[in-house]
Design a protein around this motif. Structure first.
Motif, PDB file in Angstrom:
ATOM      1  N   VAL A  28      16.089   3.619  -3.521  1.00  0.00           N
ATOM      2  CA  VAL A  28      15.282   2.648  -4.274  1.00  0.00           C
ATOM      3  C   VAL A  28      15.351   1.287  -3.585  1.00  0.00           C
ATOM      4  O   VAL A  28      14.323   0.626  -3.386  1.00  0.00           O
ATOM      5  N   ALA A  29      16.552   0.859  -3.209  1.00  0.00           N
ATOM      6  CA  ALA A  29      16.720  -0.439  -2.554  1.00  0.00           C
ATOM      7  C   ALA A  29      15.970  -0.491  -1.225  1.00  0.00           C
ATOM      8  O   ALA A  29      15.295  -1.486  -0.921  1.00  0.00           O
ATOM      9  N   ASP A  30      16.068   0.571  -0.435  1.00  0.00           N
ATOM     10  CA  ASP A  30      15.374   0.597   0.855  1.00  0.00           C
ATOM     11  C   ASP A  30      13.864   0.444   0.664  1.00  0.00           C
ATOM     12  O   ASP A  30      13.211  -0.310   1.389  1.00  0.00           O
ATOM     13  N   LYS A  31      13.328   1.169  -0.306  1.00  0.00           N
ATOM     14  CA  LYS A  31      11.881   1.088  -0.558  1.00  0.00           C
ATOM     15  C   LYS A  31      11.503  -0.305  -1.066  1.00  0.00           C
ATOM     16  O   LYS A  31      10.527  -0.906  -0.603  1.00  0.00           O
ATOM     17  N   ALA A  32      12.268  -0.827  -2.011  1.00  0.00           N
ATOM     18  CA  ALA A  32      11.968  -2.142  -2.585  1.00  0.00           C
ATOM     19  C   ALA A  32      12.038  -3.242  -1.528  1.00  0.00           C
ATOM     20  O   ALA A  32      11.163  -4.112  -1.459  1.00  0.00           O
ATOM     21  N   ILE A 103      13.508   0.850 -17.139  1.00  0.00           N
ATOM     22  CA  ILE A 103      13.219   2.203 -17.620  1.00  0.00           C
ATOM     23  C   ILE A 103      11.713   2.467 -17.571  1.00  0.00           C
ATOM     24  O   ILE A 103      10.935   1.769 -18.218  1.00  0.00           O
ATOM     25  N   GLY A 104      11.320   3.486 -16.822  1.00  0.00           N
ATOM     26  CA  GLY A 104       9.887   3.796 -16.669  1.00  0.00           C
ATOM     27  C   GLY A 104       9.175   2.621 -16.030  1.00  0.00           C
ATOM     28  O   GLY A 104       9.520   2.209 -14.925  1.00  0.00           O
ATOM     29  N   VAL A 105       8.212   2.063 -16.732  1.00  0.00           N
ATOM     30  CA  VAL A 105       7.556   0.821 -16.302  1.00  0.00           C
ATOM     31  C   VAL A 105       7.940  -0.311 -17.252  1.00  0.00           C
ATOM     32  O   VAL A 105       7.283  -1.333 -17.312  1.00  0.00           O
ATOM     33  N   GLY A 106       9.026  -0.074 -18.001  1.00  0.00           N
ATOM     34  CA  GLY A 106       9.477  -1.007 -19.025  1.00  0.00           C
ATOM     35  C   GLY A 106       9.160  -0.438 -20.396  1.00  0.00           C
ATOM     36  O   GLY A 106       8.317   0.448 -20.538  1.00  0.00           O
ATOM     37  N   LEU A 133       9.289  -5.076  -8.856  1.00  0.00           N
ATOM     38  CA  LEU A 133       9.406  -4.368  -7.591  1.00  0.00           C
ATOM     39  C   LEU A 133      10.523  -3.327  -7.616  1.00  0.00           C
ATOM     40  O   LEU A 133      10.345  -2.198  -7.154  1.00  0.00           O
ATOM     41  N   VAL A 134      11.660  -3.670  -8.215  1.00  0.00           N
ATOM     42  CA  VAL A 134      12.757  -2.694  -8.346  1.00  0.00           C
ATOM     43  C   VAL A 134      12.319  -1.549  -9.260  1.00  0.00           C
ATOM     44  O   VAL A 134      12.524  -0.372  -8.951  1.00  0.00           O
ATOM     45  N   CYS A 135      11.695  -1.886 -10.365  1.00  0.00           N
ATOM     46  CA  CYS A 135      11.215  -0.883 -11.319  1.00  0.00           C
ATOM     47  C   CYS A 135      10.207   0.049 -10.636  1.00  0.00           C
ATOM     48  O   CYS A 135      10.279   1.275 -10.781  1.00  0.00           O
ATOM     49  N   TYR A 136       9.298  -0.523  -9.885  1.00  0.00           N
ATOM     50  CA  TYR A 136       8.279   0.245  -9.164  1.00  0.00           C
ATOM     51  C   TYR A 136       8.925   1.198  -8.158  1.00  0.00           C
ATOM     52  O   TYR A 136       8.629   2.400  -8.145  1.00  0.00           O
ATOM     53  N   ALA A 137       9.826   0.684  -7.334  1.00  0.00           N
ATOM     54  CA  ALA A 137      10.477   1.516  -6.314  1.00  0.00           C
ATOM     55  C   ALA A 137      11.276   2.646  -6.954  1.00  0.00           C
ATOM     56  O   ALA A 137      11.331   3.761  -6.425  1.00  0.00           O
ATOM     57  N   PHE A 179       1.764  -3.735  -4.896  1.00  0.00           N
ATOM     58  CA  PHE A 179       2.862  -3.420  -3.953  1.00  0.00           C
ATOM     59  C   PHE A 179       2.503  -2.381  -2.912  1.00  0.00           C
ATOM     60  O   PHE A 179       3.191  -2.261  -1.892  1.00  0.00           O
ATOM     61  N   GLY A 180       1.479  -1.567  -3.159  1.00  0.00           N
ATOM     62  CA  GLY A 180       1.099  -0.514  -2.219  1.00  0.00           C
ATOM     63  C   GLY A 180       1.951   0.736  -2.379  1.00  0.00           C
ATOM     64  O   GLY A 180       2.977   0.727  -3.034  1.00  0.00           O
ATOM     65  N   ALA A 181       1.479   1.826  -1.800  1.00  0.00           N
ATOM     66  CA  ALA A 181       2.226   3.087  -1.881  1.00  0.00           C
ATOM     67  C   ALA A 181       3.185   3.133  -0.712  1.00  0.00           C
ATOM     68  O   ALA A 181       4.124   3.754  -0.641  1.00  0.00           O
TER      69      ALA A 181
END
Length: 181
Positions: A28-32, A103-106, A133-137, A179-181
């Motif tokens: 998750v951190a790497d992606k974010a 959690i989820g998208v909030g 961004l963290v939630c998204y990743a 943020f993009g895929a």
């Protein structure tokens, strides 16, 4: 800040669970971080994004999640607020908010009431761009052992979110644009 020490302290004897959560959190951190750097937005705190992503699931340590080796008493849905409590006790109040809001998208008050979730009646949705961004990743990775390293496609994420309402899919679609895929 030594994230691994903080995690190990709270997971205690559950070393396997700690390793699984840490591996998930690193993905998750790497992606974010990769997304944050690609955005070239100088207002983003990339160091905070990395730390918060690494700690976002610390609350899992007190949940009853036998699939990953956690033998706590709390239901999994509480890991966000448990994580907030843990990180506040560690003196990390902003990181703590990421835990609660990821959690989820909030989760909104309406979500909590509608689903009769055992959570406090308050909005727990990401507010800052770093939180989002963290939630998204996080949406792209599971903690299931057999799929831990497999990144989900946007379609797989949509399907998972759709089970909880189209409004969640709409938020994800906004984040895909941002943020993009």
């Amino acid at each position: 800040m030594n994230v691994e020490q903080i995690m190990a302290r709270h997971f205690g004897d559950a070393a396997e669970a700690c390793a699984i959560v840490l591996e998930h959190s690193r993905l998750v951190a790497d992606k974010a971080v990769r997304i944050a750097r690609n955005l070239s937005d100088p207002s983003l705190d990339v160091a905070f994004i990395e730390e918060a992503a690494l700690l976002h699931d610390i609350g899992v340590c007190r949940t009853n999640s036998p699939g990953i080796g956690c033998t706590g008493s709390a239901p999994y849905i509480l890991h966000g607020i448990i994580g907030r409590e843990i990180l506040e006790s560690e003196g990390l109040p902003l990181h703590a908010l990421v835990c609660e809001r990821h959690i989820g998208v909030g989760l909104t008050i309406e979500d909590i009431k509608h689903q009769s979730l055992p959570l406090p009646s308050r909005d727990m949705v990401p507010i800052s761009r770093e939180e989002k961004l963290v939630c998204y990743a996080d949406l792209f990775f599971s903690k299931k052992r057999d799929t831990l390293r497999k990144e989900k496609s946007p379609q797989e994420i949509r399907e998972g979110l759709r089970k909880h309402g189209e409004h969640r899919v709409a938020i994800f679609e906004e984040w895909l644009v941002e943020f993009g895929a």
